[in-house]
Each structure stands twice: as C-alpha cells, then as structure tokens.
Write a protein that holds these residues in place. Structure first.
Motif, PDB file in Angstrom:
ATOM      1  N   LEU A 167      -4.241  -3.324 -14.599  1.00 48.47           N
ATOM      2  CA  LEU A 167      -4.150  -1.912 -14.660  1.00 48.47           C
ATOM      3  C   LEU A 167      -2.649  -1.246 -14.494  1.00 48.47           C
ATOM      4  CD1 LEU A 167      -5.619   0.739 -13.664  1.00 48.47           C
ATOM      5  CD2 LEU A 167      -4.969   0.261 -11.309  1.00 48.47           C
ATOM      6  N   PHE A 168      -2.002  -2.059 -13.586  1.00 47.10           N
ATOM      7  CA  PHE A 168      -0.496  -1.454 -13.608  1.00 47.10           C
ATOM      8  C   PHE A 168       0.452  -1.697 -15.106  1.00 47.10           C
ATOM      9  CE2 PHE A 168      -1.044  -2.773  -8.684  1.00 47.10           C
ATOM     10  CZ  PHE A 168      -0.929  -1.296  -8.475  1.00 47.10           C
ATOM     11  N   LYS A 169      -0.057  -2.792 -15.463  1.00 48.94           N
ATOM     12  CA  LYS A 169       0.526  -3.083 -16.735  1.00 48.94           C
ATOM     13  C   LYS A 169       0.409  -1.965 -17.915  1.00 48.94           C
ATOM     14  CE  LYS A 169       0.879  -7.609 -17.699  1.00 48.94           C
ATOM     15  NZ  LYS A 169       0.142  -8.913 -18.340  1.00 48.94           N
ATOM     16  N   ASN A 170      -0.771  -1.683 -17.871  1.00 52.35           N
ATOM     17  CA  ASN A 170      -1.356  -0.436 -18.780  1.00 52.35           C
ATOM     18  C   ASN A 170      -0.774   0.987 -18.226  1.00 52.35           C
ATOM     19  OD1 ASN A 170      -2.829  -1.712 -20.620  1.00 52.35           O
ATOM     20  ND2 ASN A 170      -4.847  -1.770 -19.398  1.00 52.35           N
ATOM     21  N   SER A 171      -0.907   0.972 -17.049  1.00 53.64           N
ATOM     22  CA  SER A 171      -0.269   2.404 -16.655  1.00 53.64           C
ATOM     23  C   SER A 171       1.284   2.355 -16.950  1.00 53.64           C
ATOM     24  CB  SER A 171      -0.306   2.270 -15.328  1.00 53.64           C
ATOM     25  OG  SER A 171      -1.692   2.199 -14.848  1.00 53.64           O
ATOM     26  N   SER A 172       1.886   1.280 -16.698  1.00 53.20           N
ATOM     27  CA  SER A 172       3.265   1.339 -16.930  1.00 53.20           C
ATOM     28  C   SER A 172       3.746   1.300 -18.615  1.00 53.20           C
ATOM     29  CB  SER A 172       3.861  -0.065 -16.785  1.00 53.20           C
ATOM     30  OG  SER A 172       5.027  -0.362 -17.445  1.00 53.20           O
ATOM     31  N   ARG A 173       2.782   1.041 -19.163  1.00 54.07           N
ATOM     32  CA  ARG A 173       3.036   1.191 -20.753  1.00 54.07           C
ATOM     33  C   ARG A 173       2.835   2.742 -21.226  1.00 54.07           C
ATOM     34  NH1 ARG A 173      -0.482  -2.990 -22.945  1.00 54.07           N
ATOM     35  NH2 ARG A 173       0.790  -4.473 -21.694  1.00 54.07           N
ATOM     36  N   GLU A 174       1.751   3.129 -20.384  1.00 52.22           N
ATOM     37  CA  GLU A 174       1.502   4.534 -20.757  1.00 52.22           C
ATOM     38  C   GLU A 174       2.769   5.654 -20.499  1.00 52.22           C
ATOM     39  OE1 GLU A 174      -1.982   6.373 -20.970  1.00 52.22           O
ATOM     40  OE2 GLU A 174      -2.253   4.836 -22.354  1.00 52.22           O
ATOM     41  N   ILE A 175       3.259   5.236 -19.048  1.00 51.30           N
ATOM     42  CA  ILE A 175       4.424   6.163 -18.614  1.00 51.30           C
ATOM     43  C   ILE A 175       5.408   5.703 -19.620  1.00 51.30           C
ATOM     44  CG2 ILE A 175       6.170   6.347 -16.824  1.00 51.30           C
ATOM     45  CD1 ILE A 175       3.144   7.444 -16.324  1.00 51.30           C
ATOM     46  N   GLU A 176       5.801   4.632 -20.106  1.00 58.16           N
ATOM     47  CA  GLU A 176       6.867   4.414 -21.126  1.00 58.16           C
ATOM     48  C   GLU A 176       6.842   5.388 -22.412  1.00 58.16           C
ATOM     49  OE1 GLU A 176       7.329   0.066 -21.434  1.00 58.16           O
ATOM     50  OE2 GLU A 176       9.117   0.447 -22.715  1.00 58.16           O
ATOM     51  N   GLU A 177       5.478   5.416 -22.681  1.00 62.59           N
ATOM     52  CA  GLU A 177       5.209   6.127 -23.832  1.00 62.59           C
ATOM     53  C   GLU A 177       5.485   7.648 -23.592  1.00 62.59           C
ATOM     54  OE1 GLU A 177       1.223   6.093 -25.739  1.00 62.59           O
ATOM     55  OE2 GLU A 177       1.355   3.831 -25.661  1.00 62.59           O
ATOM     56  N   GLU A 224      -4.965   6.410  -8.445  1.00 57.38           N
ATOM     57  CA  GLU A 224      -5.573   7.051  -7.435  1.00 57.38           C
ATOM     58  C   GLU A 224      -6.853   5.882  -6.895  1.00 57.38           C
ATOM     59  OE1 GLU A 224      -6.538  10.947  -8.359  1.00 57.38           O
ATOM     60  OE2 GLU A 224      -4.933  11.872  -6.802  1.00 57.38           O
ATOM     61  N   ALA A 225      -7.497   5.500  -8.094  1.00 58.54           N
ATOM     62  CA  ALA A 225      -8.513   4.568  -7.975  1.00 58.54           C
ATOM     63  C   ALA A 225      -8.107   3.430  -7.063  1.00 58.54           C
ATOM     64  CB  ALA A 225      -9.205   4.230  -9.230  1.00 58.54           C
ATOM     65  N   ARG A 226      -6.767   2.870  -7.572  1.00 59.53           N
ATOM     66  CA  ARG A 226      -6.266   1.535  -7.000  1.00 59.53           C
ATOM     67  C   ARG A 226      -5.804   1.775  -5.429  1.00 59.53           C
ATOM     68  NH1 ARG A 226      -6.573  -3.469  -6.574  1.00 59.53           N
ATOM     69  NH2 ARG A 226      -4.704  -4.317  -5.637  1.00 59.53           N
ATOM     70  N   VAL A 227      -5.331   2.868  -5.179  1.00 62.16           N
ATOM     71  CA  VAL A 227      -5.129   3.238  -3.708  1.00 62.16           C
ATOM     72  C   VAL A 227      -6.326   3.129  -2.894  1.00 62.16           C
ATOM     73  CG1 VAL A 227      -4.240   5.086  -2.374  1.00 62.16           C
ATOM     74  CG2 VAL A 227      -2.836   4.735  -4.352  1.00 62.16           C
ATOM     75  N   GLY A 229       1.001  -1.310   0.033  1.00 61.42           N
ATOM     76  CA  GLY A 229      -0.102   0.019  -0.147  1.00 61.42           C
ATOM     77  C   GLY A 229       0.693   1.289   0.004  1.00 61.42           C
ATOM     78  N   SER A 230       1.947   1.210   0.929  1.00 58.32           N
ATOM     79  CA  SER A 230       2.661   2.377   0.964  1.00 58.32           C
ATOM     80  C   SER A 230       3.660   2.770  -0.181  1.00 58.32           C
ATOM     81  CB  SER A 230       3.764   2.649   2.374  1.00 58.32           C
ATOM     82  OG  SER A 230       4.385   1.510   2.288  1.00 58.32           O
ATOM     83  N   GLN A 231       4.022   1.660  -0.864  1.00 53.99           N
ATOM     84  CA  GLN A 231       4.864   1.646  -2.250  1.00 53.99           C
ATOM     85  C   GLN A 231       3.958   2.224  -3.205  1.00 53.99           C
ATOM     86  OE1 GLN A 231       5.959  -2.476  -3.008  1.00 53.99           O
ATOM     87  NE2 GLN A 231       8.094  -2.158  -1.583  1.00 53.99           N
ATOM     88  N   VAL A 232       2.753   1.662  -3.491  1.00 49.49           N
ATOM     89  CA  VAL A 232       1.732   2.239  -4.218  1.00 49.49           C
ATOM     90  C   VAL A 232       1.650   3.819  -4.078  1.00 49.49           C
ATOM     91  CG1 VAL A 232      -0.529   2.103  -5.522  1.00 49.49           C
ATOM     92  CG2 VAL A 232       0.967   0.006  -4.913  1.00 49.49           C
ATOM     93  N   GLN A 268       4.095  -8.191  -9.059  1.00 51.58           N
ATOM     94  CA  GLN A 268       3.818  -8.646  -7.820  1.00 51.58           C
ATOM     95  C   GLN A 268       2.258  -8.775  -7.392  1.00 51.58           C
ATOM     96  OE1 GLN A 268       5.577  -5.180  -5.377  1.00 51.58           O
ATOM     97  NE2 GLN A 268       7.531  -6.432  -5.185  1.00 51.58           N
ATOM     98  N   THR A 269       1.554  -8.051  -8.078  1.00 56.31           N
ATOM     99  CA  THR A 269      -0.066  -8.346  -7.472  1.00 56.31           C
ATOM    100  C   THR A 269      -0.511  -9.806  -8.275  1.00 56.31           C
ATOM    101  OG1 THR A 269      -2.253  -7.334  -7.347  1.00 56.31           O
ATOM    102  CG2 THR A 269      -0.740  -7.075  -9.654  1.00 56.31           C
TER     103      THR A 269
END
Lengths: 68, 287
Positions: free
Chosen positions: B267-277, A52-55, A4-7, B258-259
């Motif tokens: 979600l994380f995968k998509n976000s990571s891709r977006e940030i890469e862009e 933010e939604a995920r947090v 949680g804190s990492q995110v 990890q998750t």
C-alpha cells in the motif's frame, strides 16, 4: 513518535496537498496547468483514501493511540 | 476686407497644426528611426509644406493645400500598393541585405551599400557583439540598422536548450492602481473584491496602502505598497506545496521500508509511486 502518529501526520500533509491542488486547479486560468492540477488532485485524493483506511487499521491494532 | 498679415499667419498656423495632428494616420506604424528612405523623405516634405504654408503669405493657401493633398495621396497610394505587392514593397522600402553569412563578412554587399567596416562594427557593438566571429548571419535593413543572428553556441541559454519543462504564463492583470481597485480587471480574471480583501488580509496589508497590485494567471497576488518600509511577504504557497508533496512522497517510502506487514508495504509503496507521479505532473507549475 509512534508509527501511528507518523502515519497520521503524513495523512494530514496529504489532506493539505489535496486542498492546495484543488484550490490551484480552480484559480488557474491556463487550461493545461488547470488540467494537471486537477488530475494530480484526484490522484492525491485516491492515496488519501487508502491512507485513511491504513490509519483505521493501525488504530485497531494499537487502540491506545487512537485519536490525535 | 483686408486681413492683417499676422491674423492670416495665425489662422494658417492653426490649420497647419490641425492637419499635423491627423498626419500620423497616413504613415505606417513604426518608429521614425525605422522609416525607409521614401517614408522619411515624404514625411519631411509634408512637414515643410505645412511649415512654409503656415507663414509664407505670398503663397496662396490653395497652392499649399494642393501640394499637401497630392503628397498625402501619393504616400497613401504607395503604402496601399506596398501592402499588396512584395516586389513593389522591396522597390520602395528597400530590402534587407545580408552582410554576414555563414560567419563570413560579405564585402561585396557592404561595398554596394556604401557601408564601411567601421559602421558595421559599430552596429554590431550596438547589438552587444564585439567579435565578428560570434556572428552567424547579419542583415543590413533598409533603415540602416544591422540585425544579428548569433551562432548557436553564443546565443543565450533557454529552458528549451536545457530540456527544462516550464509552465506557460499569461499576462498578469493589474487589479489595484494607486490604491484604487480596478473592478474590470478583476472581473476579467474571474475574481472579485471579496477575494482581494481575503488575500490582502492573509498578507496583513490594508488596501489603502497598496500602490500597485497584480495577479498572475495562477491567481497569485503581488503588491507594491505606498509605505516602502513595510516588507511584503513573498508568495510562498506554491513552493510550500511543492516541498510538502516531496516530503510526503519520502515519508511514504520510509513507511514502506519500515513496516513488516506485507499488505501495508504494498500500500505504502503504491501510494509513494502515485505521489511521485503527482510531483512529476505539477512540478513545472510550482516553481
């Protein structure tokens, strides 16, 4: 450190990136660079909102780590 | 009334000096070293007329002035026609002659221009070329200089050769000179004194201490101080931003690994891709 804190830390970084990109897009004179900064700022903002939604979800799952 | 000779010389010299001040207007805007034969001669002739006219009392003033006007007119007309006509320009000012082509020295052209091998080597060395074999093409200009095109493999490496994208830059504006704020320059880049004070405060510098302050087209302020013992912090904003984008992208990827929650993984995968862009888009501007 909990997940949680990492995110949350990541979220803070994202906020800072978004703000920096925004300020650069306002300061830069070059049209092309300005456009790139603006676009990337918008992209970052979208990611930011998702995170933010995920947090929010994480806080719901692990209420003991709520807040800072 | 008879004017004493020295008064006349004084007057003539003053007039000659005033004419001399106007002289640069009639010549092309190049350095004297690049004058063609015609221009150099015309300049010397005009100078001699002025010099002789200024002290040779035996020559009536009218004569010197007539000669001067004629020469100025000739130079003016020649310059005007050579602006309009290429062939006339080549005739008067001469034309560049290739002396090295396809990496081979053209001895005939050298001989025609009475240019010795030593001259050629000397001029090449002046261009930092010590080996004739490095040259693809060289031109002997009408001013006697040699300009050199090196073979591609001997030319300096550019970002274009390396396919490295680079950010465009505009000229920086000098906004502080000798401790004084240049309001006009500030205004041309759309900034004001308030911004300047804020930036200086961020770097911990008093405005009186700034000798030169410049701002580039990305709004980054760099300063030189009167007090050279103070170390000016390097601007770190952009490299920091680049580093933090990279870090965030990596973090997001780690979260995705990890998750165990499938939805969160996506979600994380998509976000990571977006940030890469994002990284790809802004990388070249942040170096």
């Amino acid at each position: 450190m909990t997940v949680g804190s990492q995110v949350k830390q990541c979220l803070a970084s994202l906020k800072s990136i978004e703000a920096n990109l925004n300020s650069l897009s306002l300061k830069t004179e070059n049209e092309e660079a300005r456009h790139a900064f603006h676009e990337s700022c918008l992209k970052t903002r979208k990611v930011l909102q998702q995170m933010e939604a995920r947090v929010g979800e994480l806080e719901y799952e692990e209420p003991q780590y709520k807040g800072f | 009334m008879i004017i004493p000779g020295w008064v006349e010389i004084l007057l003539r010299t003053t007039v000659a000096f005033l004419i001399l001040l106007a002289a640069p207007k009639i010549f092309r805007r190049t350095s004297i070293a690049h004058f063609s034969y015609f221009e150099a001669s015309a300049m010397i002739i005009i100078a001699v007329i002025l010099a002789v006219g200024s002290f040779h009392i035996g020559i009536p003033v009218g004569y010197s002035i007539t000669a001067l006007i004629t020469w100025v007119l000739i130079v003016g007309i020649v310059n005007y026609i050579s602006l309009k006509s290429v062939s006339f320009r080549n005739f008067i000012h001469g034309k560049g002659i290739p002396v090295i082509k396809d990496g081979k020295v053209l001895e005939d052209n050298l001989k025609k221009e009475r240019y010795t091998t030593d001259d050629l080597l000397k001029q090449l060395r002046a261009r930092n070329v010590f080996k004739v074999a490095d040259v693809e093409f060289a031109v002997l200009e009408s001013s006697g200089d040699i300009n050199v095109l090196l073979k591609k493999e001997n030319q300096p490496l550019t970002p274009k050769d390396m396919l490295i994208p680079v950010a465009p830059v505009k000229e920086p504006q000098t906004i502080v000179m000798d401790g004084k704020v240049m309001d006009e320059a500030l205004a041309t880049v759309g900034l004001n004194r308030g911004w300047l004070e804020g930036e200086l405060e961020k770097q911990g510098i008093a405005i009186e201490n700034v000798f030169i302050g410049q701002v580039d087209s990305y709004g980054e302020l760099t300063v030189d101080l009167f007090d050279d013992k103070i170390k000016v912090p390097e601007p770190k904003e952009k490299p920091l931003l680049l580093a933090s984008i990279k870090k965030t992208q990596a973090d997001l990827e780690i979260f995705a690994l990890q998750t165990e929650n499938e939805r969160a993984k996506d979600l994380f995968k998509n976000s990571s891709r977006e940030i890469e862009e994002v990284l790809k888009m802004v990388q070249k501007y942040l170096h």
